[in-house]
Design an enzyme around this catalytic site. Structure first.
Site, mmCIF file in Angstrom:
data_model
loop_
_atom_site.group_PDB
_atom_site.id
_atom_site.type_symbol
_atom_site.label_atom_id
_atom_site.label_comp_id
_atom_site.label_asym_id
_atom_site.label_seq_id
_atom_site.Cartn_x
_atom_site.Cartn_y
_atom_site.Cartn_z
ATOM 1 C CG ASP A 51 40.370 -2.802 46.057
ATOM 2 O OD1 ASP A 51 39.889 -3.865 45.658
ATOM 3 O OD2 ASP A 51 40.056 -2.275 47.134
ATOM 4 C CG HIS B 117 44.716 -1.644 53.992
ATOM 5 N ND1 HIS B 117 44.399 -2.121 55.232
ATOM 6 C CD2 HIS B 117 43.938 -2.314 53.109
ATOM 7 C CE1 HIS B 117 43.466 -3.048 55.109
ATOM 8 N NE2 HIS B 117 43.157 -3.186 53.838
HETATM 9 N N1 ACO Z 1 45.856 9.134 48.494
HETATM 10 C C1 ACO Z 1 46.344 10.251 49.097
HETATM 11 N N2 ACO Z 1 46.433 10.418 50.431
HETATM 12 C C2 ACO Z 1 45.998 9.402 51.192
HETATM 13 C C3 ACO Z 1 45.485 8.217 50.645
HETATM 14 C C4 ACO Z 1 45.414 8.089 49.244
HETATM 15 N N3 ACO Z 1 44.948 6.999 48.686
HETATM 16 N N4 ACO Z 1 45.132 7.384 51.653
HETATM 17 C C5 ACO Z 1 45.396 8.033 52.788
HETATM 18 N N5 ACO Z 1 45.927 9.249 52.522
HETATM 19 C C6 ACO Z 1 46.416 10.223 53.507
HETATM 20 C C7 ACO Z 1 45.260 10.925 54.205
HETATM 21 O O1 ACO Z 1 44.903 12.110 53.519
HETATM 22 C C8 ACO Z 1 45.842 11.191 55.562
HETATM 23 O O2 ACO Z 1 46.736 12.274 55.440
HETATM 24 P P1 ACO Z 1 46.941 13.289 56.695
HETATM 25 O O3 ACO Z 1 47.563 12.452 57.786
HETATM 26 O O4 ACO Z 1 47.859 14.348 56.159
HETATM 27 O O5 ACO Z 1 45.590 13.792 57.067
HETATM 28 C C9 ACO Z 1 46.709 9.956 55.842
HETATM 29 O O6 ACO Z 1 47.083 9.477 54.521
HETATM 30 C C10 ACO Z 1 45.974 8.847 56.589
HETATM 31 O O7 ACO Z 1 44.796 8.519 55.859
HETATM 32 P P2 ACO Z 1 43.406 8.176 56.532
HETATM 33 O O8 ACO Z 1 42.306 8.460 55.553
HETATM 34 O O9 ACO Z 1 43.307 8.842 57.872
HETATM 35 O O10 ACO Z 1 43.572 6.606 56.783
HETATM 36 P P3 ACO Z 1 42.421 5.595 57.047
HETATM 37 O O11 ACO Z 1 43.044 4.422 57.686
HETATM 38 O O12 ACO Z 1 41.264 6.233 57.747
HETATM 39 O O13 ACO Z 1 41.886 5.213 55.569
HETATM 40 C C11 ACO Z 1 41.794 4.218 53.429
HETATM 41 C C12 ACO Z 1 42.330 4.116 54.857
HETATM 42 C C13 ACO Z 1 40.271 4.496 53.456
HETATM 43 C C14 ACO Z 1 41.997 2.877 52.736
HETATM 44 C C15 ACO Z 1 42.532 5.347 52.692
HETATM 45 O O14 ACO Z 1 43.910 5.053 52.613
HETATM 46 C C16 ACO Z 1 41.980 5.604 51.286
HETATM 47 O O15 ACO Z 1 41.031 6.373 51.135
HETATM 48 N N6 ACO Z 1 42.559 4.946 50.227
HETATM 49 C C17 ACO Z 1 42.039 5.076 48.888
HETATM 50 C C18 ACO Z 1 40.812 4.195 48.707
HETATM 51 C C19 ACO Z 1 41.184 2.721 48.651
HETATM 52 O O16 ACO Z 1 42.081 2.312 47.939
HETATM 53 N N7 ACO Z 1 40.407 1.912 49.398
HETATM 54 C C20 ACO Z 1 40.577 0.444 49.394
HETATM 55 C C21 ACO Z 1 41.174 -0.043 50.685
HETATM 56 S S1 ACO Z 1 41.408 -1.780 50.626
HETATM 57 C C22 ACO Z 1 39.892 -2.401 50.895
HETATM 58 O O17 ACO Z 1 39.062 -1.909 51.591
HETATM 59 C C23 ACO Z 1 39.532 -3.649 50.212
#
Ligand code: ACO
Length: 433
Positions: free
Chosen positions: A369, A312
């Site tokens: 979610d 998140h």
């Molecule tokens: N699985 C694996 N790795 C992940 C995940 C995941 N679900 N989420 C983040 N990471 C990793 C990224 O690859 C990144 O790694 P790095 O630092 O080595 O490059 C690090 O964690 C940070 O992730 P970001 O994508 O930069 O974080 P951001 O804050 O931009 O994104 C997000 C947040 C979009 C929610 C992300 O965690 C994600 O894609 N999660 C899966 C989708 C999801 O569940 N979305 C619902 C969110 S809740 C809502 O909106 C209602």
């Protein structure tokens, strides 16, 4: 005396105001920087940018706190009903009996949709995704409910009737649209509800009532739905809410702004994650249930697979909504006598992730979610409708933010950029290219 932050640039000192929130969070007001220093700030994804002042929802991602208008999400999910929470979010206080009665009366009065809208719905292919249909129908509502100009430039904070009417119409009509989208997919008649029932009871009836059958209310389903709607009702400046605010800031109507919010919610990095989680859990089950294999994929940077429902932007401890929904998922499955292996897969993934340095070092925890789809599935709601249910829950939050933005007379949203393209060059005629 108000505190200042100084920045030094080109040997010049610039004093910037520090803005303090009611929970002591601090922000630097950089709005003067452009004129004083010819500087802008750069923050792709708005990861550390406050876009507005808001008094609707407070969250502390480090401590896992979420409050609507000061009330904790745990308290509201346990004790409130969805319409009370909607009123709270939009108007700032819990409604008293006569305020709630008036809201219910006004919603019921507006719970009608122009029959021509059915023709638009019928025009969509059966395969169309419900989020696309909902966004389009919400926009189409404008044609049947032309909004008179909502002018709030009187600067005395008064709310005019047009705004109230728009709010009530949306709260009344969106549940009908959602029920219709669901029923059409199932080949069922498009009916209206029973307005002697409560708001959430009526929604479940509109969605699930079968032809020629007496509707019998199921408390487990109604309570689960009420809880899920409350947990989704607001989450401050997330992607879809920011969209609603930015669209509304151009003085686009409430319906147009919410239609845009629905589209923003659709994506799988935002509200669409609930559908994506269930698809992921089913894929793991169909693949033999080896969660470790999918954990490795999630950690592999060359693999686009991500653990959906994990991570998140703001929660770096745990998502308090996920905690409540996990318990609710157990209760609903138990109460409905369902033994779903998918719940076990979800629990295994969570246990493994919480013990894995990849996830712990990046502070990736289950989000809202991760378990919600398991409940929706138990309530016999198809996967493609999960994000639509999220939209129904988020509706009061979108309305509250749109109203706050308009009442505060916030300026039109218009970010800056750092241009990285070509410098000036002369046109080359086609012959010479
Ligand atoms: N699985 C694996 N790795 C992940 C995940 C995941 N679900 N989420 C983040 N990471 C990793 C990224 O690859 C990144 O790694 P790095 O630092 O080595 O490059 C690090 O964690 C940070 O992730 P970001 O994508 O930069 O974080 P951001 O804050 O931009 O994104 C997000 C947040 C979009 C929610 C992300 O965690 C994600 O894609 N999660 C899966 C989708 C999801 O569940 N979305 C619902 C969110 S809740 C809502 O909106 C209602």
């Amino acid at each position: 005396m108000s505190k200042k932050v100084s920045i030094n640039y080109n040997d010049q000192n610039f004093e910037l105001d520090l803005v303090k929130g009611s929970e002591n969070e601090n922000g630097i007001d950089i709005s003067s920087l452009r004129n004083s220093a010819n500087l802008i700030t750069l923050d792709p994804g708005f990861k550390n940018t406050g876009s507005c002042k808001s008094s609707i929802t407070f969250l502390d991602g480090e401590k896992g706190i979420l409050r609507y208008r000061g009330y904790s999400i745990e308290d509201l999910a346990k004790n409130a009903n969805f319409l009370e929470v909607a009123f709270l979010l939009i108007y700032g206080e819990l409604p008293n009996k006569s305020q709630l009665d008036k809201l219910i009366f006004d919603i019921n009065e507006n719970a009608i949709i122009d029959e021509d809208l059915k023709k638009i719905l019928e025009g969509f292919p059966k395969s169309a995704h419900p989020m696309g249909i909902l966004s389009s129908l919400t926009s189409a509502l404008i044609a049947f409910n032309p909004e008179k100009k909502i002018s709030l430039n009187n600067n005395n904070g008064d709310e005019n009737d047009y705004m109230y009417n728009s709010i009530v119409k949306l709260l009344a009509k969106i549940p009908i649209l959602i029920a219709w989208v669901h029923r059409r997919r199932k080949g069922l008649s498009l009916d209206y509800g029973d307005y002697s029932l409560g708001y959430v009871q009526n929604i479940t009836k509109m969605m699930f009532q079968l032809p020629n059958q007496e509707y019998s209310e199921n408390d487990i389903i109604v309570n689960a739905m009420n809880k899920l709607l409350i947990l989704h009702a607001d989450h401050e400046q997330n992607c879809s809410t920011s969209t609603v605010r930015i669209v509304g800031s151009s003085e686009a109507s409430l319906f147009a702004s919410v239609s845009a919010g629905i589209s923003a919610l659709w994506g799988r990095l935002h509200g669409g994650a609930n559908q994506a989680v269930l698809e992921m859990l089913e894929a793991i089950k169909n693949d033999g249930g080896d969660t470790k294999k999918f954990m490795l994929k999630a950690k592999d940077k060359s693999d686009p697979f991500r653990l959906m429902g994990f991570g998140h932007r703001v929660y770096k401890n745990f998502d308090p909504r996920a905690k409540i929904i996990k318990v609710a998922a157990h209760e609903v499955l138990k109460d409905l006598g369902i033994d779903d292996p998918i719940l076990d897969i979800a629990k295994s993934l969570e246990i493994e992730a919480l013990d894995d340095p990849y996830f712990t070092s990046r502070k990736l925890y289950p989000n809202v979610d991760f378990y919600s789809g398991i409940i929706y599935k138990a309530l016999k709601i198809p996967k493609e409708m999960f994000t639509v249910m999220f939209a129904l829950g988020r509706l009061p939050g979108w309305i509250a933010h749109w109203r706050e933005m308009r009442m505060n007379n916030d300026p039109i949203g218009r970010p800056r950029q750092i241009y990285t393209g070509e410098n000036h060059r002369d046109f080359i005629s086609l012959k010479k290219r």
